[in-house]
Design a protein around this motif. Sequence first.
Motif, PDB file in Angstrom:
ATOM      1  N   GLU A  56      33.661  43.362  29.710  1.00  0.00           N
ATOM      2  CA  GLU A  56      34.113  44.130  30.608  1.00  0.00           C
ATOM      3  C   GLU A  56      33.829  45.575  30.424  1.00  0.00           C
ATOM      4  O   GLU A  56      34.554  46.394  29.712  1.00  0.00           O
ATOM      5  N   CYS A  58      34.391  48.736  31.521  1.00  0.00           N
ATOM      6  CA  CYS A  58      35.200  49.397  32.355  1.00  0.00           C
ATOM      7  C   CYS A  58      35.584  50.597  31.879  1.00  0.00           C
ATOM      8  O   CYS A  58      36.073  51.554  32.737  1.00  0.00           O
ATOM      9  N   TYR A  95      37.742  43.238  38.498  1.00  0.00           N
ATOM     10  CA  TYR A  95      38.424  42.729  37.538  1.00  0.00           C
ATOM     11  C   TYR A  95      39.749  42.261  37.943  1.00  0.00           C
ATOM     12  O   TYR A  95      40.678  41.724  37.135  1.00  0.00           O
ATOM     13  N   PRO A 121      38.632  37.073  36.096  1.00  0.00           N
ATOM     14  CA  PRO A 121      37.264  37.737  36.014  1.00  0.00           C
ATOM     15  C   PRO A 121      36.484  36.973  34.572  1.00  0.00           C
ATOM     16  O   PRO A 121      36.763  36.791  33.812  1.00  0.00           O
ATOM     17  N   PHE A 123      32.572  37.987  33.116  1.00  0.00           N
ATOM     18  CA  PHE A 123      30.964  38.407  33.232  1.00  0.00           C
ATOM     19  C   PHE A 123      30.105  37.676  32.616  1.00  0.00           C
ATOM     20  O   PHE A 123      30.263  37.329  31.235  1.00  0.00           O
ATOM     21  N   LEU A 129      29.453  40.291  36.989  1.00  0.00           N
ATOM     22  CA  LEU A 129      30.874  40.112  37.226  1.00  0.00           C
ATOM     23  C   LEU A 129      31.348  38.963  38.390  1.00  0.00           C
ATOM     24  O   LEU A 129      30.839  39.142  39.554  1.00  0.00           O
TER      25      LEU A 129
END
Length: 216
Positions: A56, A58, A95, A121, A123, A129
């Motif tokens: 993630e 992010c 996400y 979600p 990856f 993703l």
Amino acid sequence: MSGAVLPPFTSDYIVRGISRSNAQAALQLDLHYLGSNGFRRRGVCLQVAHRSRPIERCGAQRLCGVSLGPRAATGTVKVLASHYAYPWNRAGSGYDYDELDVDLTYQEWLGVDLVYSPNAPRFVRSRGLLGVSSESAEVNLQRPVLGRLSATAGIGYSHFDGPYAGGFAYWSVGAAYTIAAVSLVVSYVDTTAGAKALFYDSAAAGRWAGTVIWRF
């Protein structure tokens, strides 16, 4: 009837064998309301740590969720439909996901949790993703052993569809010590190899976690 659960600190926010805070500290606030008709409304907001690994990517983020569902008068059955979002996330809404959760509790010491998500979600390094369907089932135990000290244990299994679909088992053992409205929890969490294949370094393989919970 309303209330809140505030874990002001957890060293690693682990959900079903997967760290959602990249093995870093997290803060969480859980607010809920139970009306006189037994219909439960619940709002959740979680601030988690920075993520830099591929699972993630992010940056600093906030996870928010809203749950609606009926609750049996005995308090032993909960059915919750939830939506979780990552606002201010550099990856946008990719996400965000939804969950249906059926939680069965027996005399406050035995819990069974069944969870389904149509768009969890994941990856995947070769695909990026993705939102895939997932199913999880787990059993949790908590029994007093000495005064305010309780032993805890849990075991579960999760399966994720999509490319390179697979599943993994996860388990935990630990202890909880409660003083008035505050609980101190220490847990050891481990997963099978399938967790690392699906979630890379976010898989909680042989990790310790400590959490402080304040209920008011």
